[in-house]
Write an enzyme that holds these catalytic residues in place. Structure first.
Site, PDB file in Angstrom:
ATOM      1  N   SER A  49      55.991  35.626  38.851  1.00 30.88           N
ATOM      2  CA  SER A  49      55.423  34.776  37.799  1.00 30.88           C
ATOM      3  C   SER A  49      56.333  34.820  36.573  1.00 30.88           C
ATOM      4  O   SER A  49      57.274  35.620  36.502  1.00 30.88           O
ATOM      5  CB  SER A  49      54.041  35.301  37.414  1.00 30.88           C
ATOM      6  OG  SER A  49      54.181  36.561  36.763  1.00 30.88           O
ATOM      7  N   ASP A  82      56.497  31.582  41.101  1.00 27.55           N
ATOM      8  CA  ASP A  82      55.071  31.284  40.991  1.00 27.55           C
ATOM      9  C   ASP A  82      54.782  30.560  39.663  1.00 27.55           C
ATOM     10  O   ASP A  82      55.307  30.949  38.618  1.00 27.55           O
ATOM     11  CB  ASP A  82      54.300  32.614  41.045  1.00 27.55           C
ATOM     12  CG  ASP A  82      52.807  32.439  41.299  1.00 27.55           C
ATOM     13  OD1 ASP A  82      52.404  31.374  41.803  1.00 27.55           O
ATOM     14  OD2 ASP A  82      52.059  33.391  41.007  1.00 27.55           O
ATOM     15  N   GLU A 141      50.642  21.620  42.414  1.00 27.21           N
ATOM     16  CA  GLU A 141      49.203  21.915  42.289  1.00 27.21           C
ATOM     17  C   GLU A 141      48.457  20.700  41.760  1.00 27.21           C
ATOM     18  O   GLU A 141      48.863  20.076  40.790  1.00 27.21           O
ATOM     19  CB  GLU A 141      48.981  23.112  41.354  1.00 27.21           C
ATOM     20  CG  GLU A 141      47.488  23.400  41.113  1.00 27.21           C
ATOM     21  CD  GLU A 141      47.211  24.777  40.521  1.00 27.21           C
ATOM     22  OE1 GLU A 141      47.903  25.742  40.903  1.00 27.21           O
ATOM     23  OE2 GLU A 141      46.307  24.883  39.680  1.00 27.21           O
ATOM     24  N   GLY A 198      42.873  36.726  38.623  1.00 26.11           N
ATOM     25  CA  GLY A 198      42.363  37.963  38.044  1.00 26.11           C
ATOM     26  C   GLY A 198      41.184  38.549  38.802  1.00 26.11           C
ATOM     27  O   GLY A 198      40.788  38.057  39.866  1.00 26.11           O
ATOM     28  N   GLY A 232      44.478  32.465  43.412  1.00 23.61           N
ATOM     29  CA  GLY A 232      43.330  33.279  43.007  1.00 23.61           C
ATOM     30  C   GLY A 232      42.570  33.820  44.196  1.00 23.61           C
ATOM     31  O   GLY A 232      41.344  33.830  44.215  1.00 23.61           O
ATOM     32  N   SER A 233      43.309  34.291  45.215  1.00 23.04           N
ATOM     33  CA  SER A 233      42.655  34.630  46.483  1.00 23.04           C
ATOM     34  C   SER A 233      42.582  36.119  46.785  1.00 23.04           C
ATOM     35  O   SER A 233      42.483  36.520  47.944  1.00 23.04           O
ATOM     36  CB  SER A 233      43.334  33.878  47.619  1.00 23.04           C
ATOM     37  OG  SER A 233      43.039  32.500  47.476  1.00 23.04           O
ATOM     38  N   SER A 234      42.608  36.924  45.749  1.00 22.88           N
ATOM     39  CA  SER A 234      42.326  38.343  45.958  1.00 22.88           C
ATOM     40  C   SER A 234      40.866  38.507  46.346  1.00 22.88           C
ATOM     41  O   SER A 234      39.993  37.754  45.898  1.00 22.88           O
ATOM     42  CB  SER A 234      42.631  39.145  44.684  1.00 22.88           C
ATOM     43  OG  SER A 234      44.013  39.443  44.620  1.00 22.88           O
ATOM     44  N   ILE A 275      48.057  36.449  46.410  1.00 25.73           N
ATOM     45  CA  ILE A 275      47.372  37.723  46.117  1.00 25.73           C
ATOM     46  C   ILE A 275      48.193  38.564  45.150  1.00 25.73           C
ATOM     47  O   ILE A 275      49.335  38.918  45.439  1.00 25.73           O
ATOM     48  CB  ILE A 275      47.129  38.509  47.431  1.00 25.73           C
ATOM     49  CG1 ILE A 275      46.172  37.717  48.333  1.00 25.73           C
ATOM     50  CG2 ILE A 275      46.588  39.910  47.121  1.00 25.73           C
ATOM     51  CD1 ILE A 275      45.993  38.306  49.717  1.00 25.73           C
ATOM     52  N   ASP A 276      47.611  38.864  44.033  1.00 24.85           N
ATOM     53  CA  ASP A 276      48.215  39.742  43.033  1.00 24.85           C
ATOM     54  C   ASP A 276      47.216  40.846  42.669  1.00 24.85           C
ATOM     55  O   ASP A 276      47.497  42.053  42.786  1.00 24.85           O
ATOM     56  CB  ASP A 276      48.592  38.904  41.793  1.00 24.85           C
ATOM     57  CG  ASP A 276      49.349  39.702  40.753  1.00 24.85           C
ATOM     58  OD1 ASP A 276      49.382  40.945  40.838  1.00 24.85           O
ATOM     59  OD2 ASP A 276      49.904  39.088  39.822  1.00 24.85           O
TER      60      ASP A 276
HETATM   61  P1  13P Z   1      44.724  36.794  42.310  1.00 22.61           P
HETATM   62  O1  13P Z   1      44.606  37.077  40.845  1.00 22.61           O
HETATM   63  O2  13P Z   1      43.413  36.464  42.932  1.00 22.61           O
HETATM   64  O3  13P Z   1      45.397  37.907  43.041  1.00 22.61           O
HETATM   65  O4  13P Z   1      45.632  35.471  42.474  1.00 22.61           O
HETATM   66  C1  13P Z   1      47.035  35.514  42.362  1.00 22.61           C
HETATM   67  C2  13P Z   1      47.655  34.156  42.275  1.00 22.61           C
HETATM   68  O5  13P Z   1      47.054  33.130  42.532  1.00 22.61           O
HETATM   69  C3  13P Z   1      49.073  34.112  41.860  1.00 22.61           C
HETATM   70  O6  13P Z   1      49.556  32.808  41.724  1.00 22.61           O
HETATM   71  O1  G3H Z   2      49.493  33.591  38.346  1.00 23.07           O
HETATM   72  C1  G3H Z   2      48.873  34.645  38.392  1.00 23.07           C
HETATM   73  C2  G3H Z   2      49.456  35.872  38.916  1.00 23.07           C
HETATM   74  O2  G3H Z   2      48.433  36.799  39.158  1.00 23.07           O
HETATM   75  C3  G3H Z   2      50.516  36.421  37.996  1.00 23.07           C
HETATM   76  O3  G3H Z   2      49.967  37.034  36.887  1.00 23.07           O
HETATM   77  O4  G3H Z   2      51.147  36.023  34.929  1.00 23.07           O
HETATM   78  O5  G3H Z   2      50.071  38.301  34.779  1.00 23.07           O
HETATM   79  O6  G3H Z   2      52.164  37.963  36.112  1.00 23.07           O
HETATM   80  P1  G3H Z   2      50.888  37.338  35.603  1.00 23.07           P
HETATM   81 ZN    ZN Z   3      48.223  31.328  40.991  1.00 22.93          ZN
HETATM   82 NA    NA Z   4      52.875  29.856  43.631  1.00 20.44          NA
END
Ligand code: 13P
Ligand code: G3H
Ligand code: ZN
Ligand code: NA
Length: 328
Positions: A49, A82, A141, A198, A232-234, A275-276
């Site tokens: 990101s 990203d 997107e 998040g 956002g798929s965590s 997934i982050d």
């Molecule tokens: P999460 O916050 O659900 O892991 O999503 C990460 C994401 O969409 C990064 O682009």
């Molecule tokens: O886009 C969302 C990801 O979880 C990246 O988060 O911008 O805090 O690195 P970040």
């Molecule tokens: Zn994202």
């Molecule tokens: Na992406």
């Protein structure tokens, strides 16, 4: 080897599986993902990101991923940018050697103003033009991430729509998606279905009214050959929240995207699953536990090792659950 994302997503579509795309910011996360991929024979998508580039620096990120590619020559690796907020940022990532970029034209360059459709079309089309010339994949997107419970965008990690959103903004329209794909010629389409970035996605285990897998099915019916991306798929595992709380953390009740919902989505065109947060939770839980159990230790390697192991365990689970395993 470093490969284009298109190549991996095409294979995933032909064989009916999904690929987790893990965010990376540091050495231990890169190592965790590669070890998990090696042990499950999975192809890898690592993504950075704007925040990751700010934290680690572009050069460090580039060479960390380069080191992963060299250390595991038999595993295909995608280095994905990203949420690129402008064509200039995407161009910068391409120049740096990324094999895939996301042009997120759902928001303006400030990362908070919802963009109109013509703006999104224009910037995405421009990125496709420059990226495809050099064999780089493009994700776009359409629709805005945000909660169908609160009608708010996600502001938790500093980007996301401001103010109250409409249903039309929060759920990608299948007809507009078809127009967007044909006019931009992008490779992968990120869609809005009620997820947000998040840990705080849902106040309860999500049902169809707040997590719209049925919208994915409608989009897939209209665009059966388009690779769909879930952001956002965590899954925000309850046991990780419990571990964090047990060892002094303060996190309120919250729910993520259940793995079984993602598995259903994979049957309907979802090929990339971002997934982050789950990796963040796993590492934090492990470090909190270690610190609490070993108050006299102070060598960072000693607490980063269990953190790396915990991240790796999440990655292995997702590779198995999404059907990625065995496809490297
Ligand atoms: P999460 O916050 O659900 O892991 O999503 C990460 C994401 O969409 C990064 O682009
Ligand atoms: O886009 C969302 C990801 O979880 C990246 O988060 O911008 O805090 O690195 P970040
Ligand atoms: Zn994202
Ligand atoms: Na992406």
């Amino acid at each position: 080897a470093l490969v284009s994302m298109r190549q991996l997503l095409d294979h995933a579509a032909e064989n009916g599986y999904g690929i987790p795309a893990f965010n990376v910011n540091n050495l231990e996360q890169v190592q965790a993902i590669m070890e998990a991929a090696a042990e499950t024979d999975s192809p890898v998508i690592m993504q950075a990101s704007a925040g990751a580039r700010k934290y680690a620096g572009e050069g460090f990120l580039k060479y960390l991923i380069q080191a992963a590619v060299e250390s595991y020559p038999h595993i295909p690796v995608v280095m994905h940018q990203d949420h690129g907020q402008s064509p200039a940022i995407c161009q910068g990532a391409i120049d740096l050697g990324f094999s895939s970029v996301m042009m997120d034209g759902s928001l303006k360059e400030d990362g908070k103003t919802i963009a109109d459709y013509e703006y999104n079309l224009d910037v995405t089309r421009r990125v496709v033009e420059m990226a495809h010339k050099v064999g780089v994949t493009v994700e776009g997107e359409l629709g805005c991430l945000g909660s169908l419970e609160t009608m708010k965008g996600d502001k938790e990690d500093g980007h996301g729509a401001e103010g109250t959103m409409t249903m039309e903004q929060l759920l990608t329209d299948p007809e507009q998606a078809a127009d967007f794909v044909s006019r931009t010629q992008l490779d992968a389409l990120a869609i809005a279905i009620g997820t947000s970035h998040g840990a705080y996605k849902f106040t309860r285990k999500p049902t169809g009214d707040i997590l719209s897998i049925s919208r994915i099915k409608e989009i897939h019916r209209r665009l059966p050959n388009t690779h769909l991306v879930m952001h956002g798929s965590s899954s925000v595992p309850q046991e990780l929240l419990a571990e964090i709380r047990q060892f002094g953390g303060d996190m309120k009740e919250t729910y993520g995207v259940p793995v079984e919902e993602i598995q259903e989505a994979i049957k309907y065109g979802v090929r990339k699953v971002n997934i982050d947060t789950d990796i963040r939770l796993a590492m934090t839980g492990a470090i909190r536990r270690f610190m609490a159990e070993h108050p006299s230790k102070f060598d960072p390697r000693e607490y980063l090792k269990p953190a790396r192991e915990a991240a790796k365990a999440i990655c292995k689970q997702r590779y198995e659950q999404f059907g990625t395993a065995g496809n490297a």
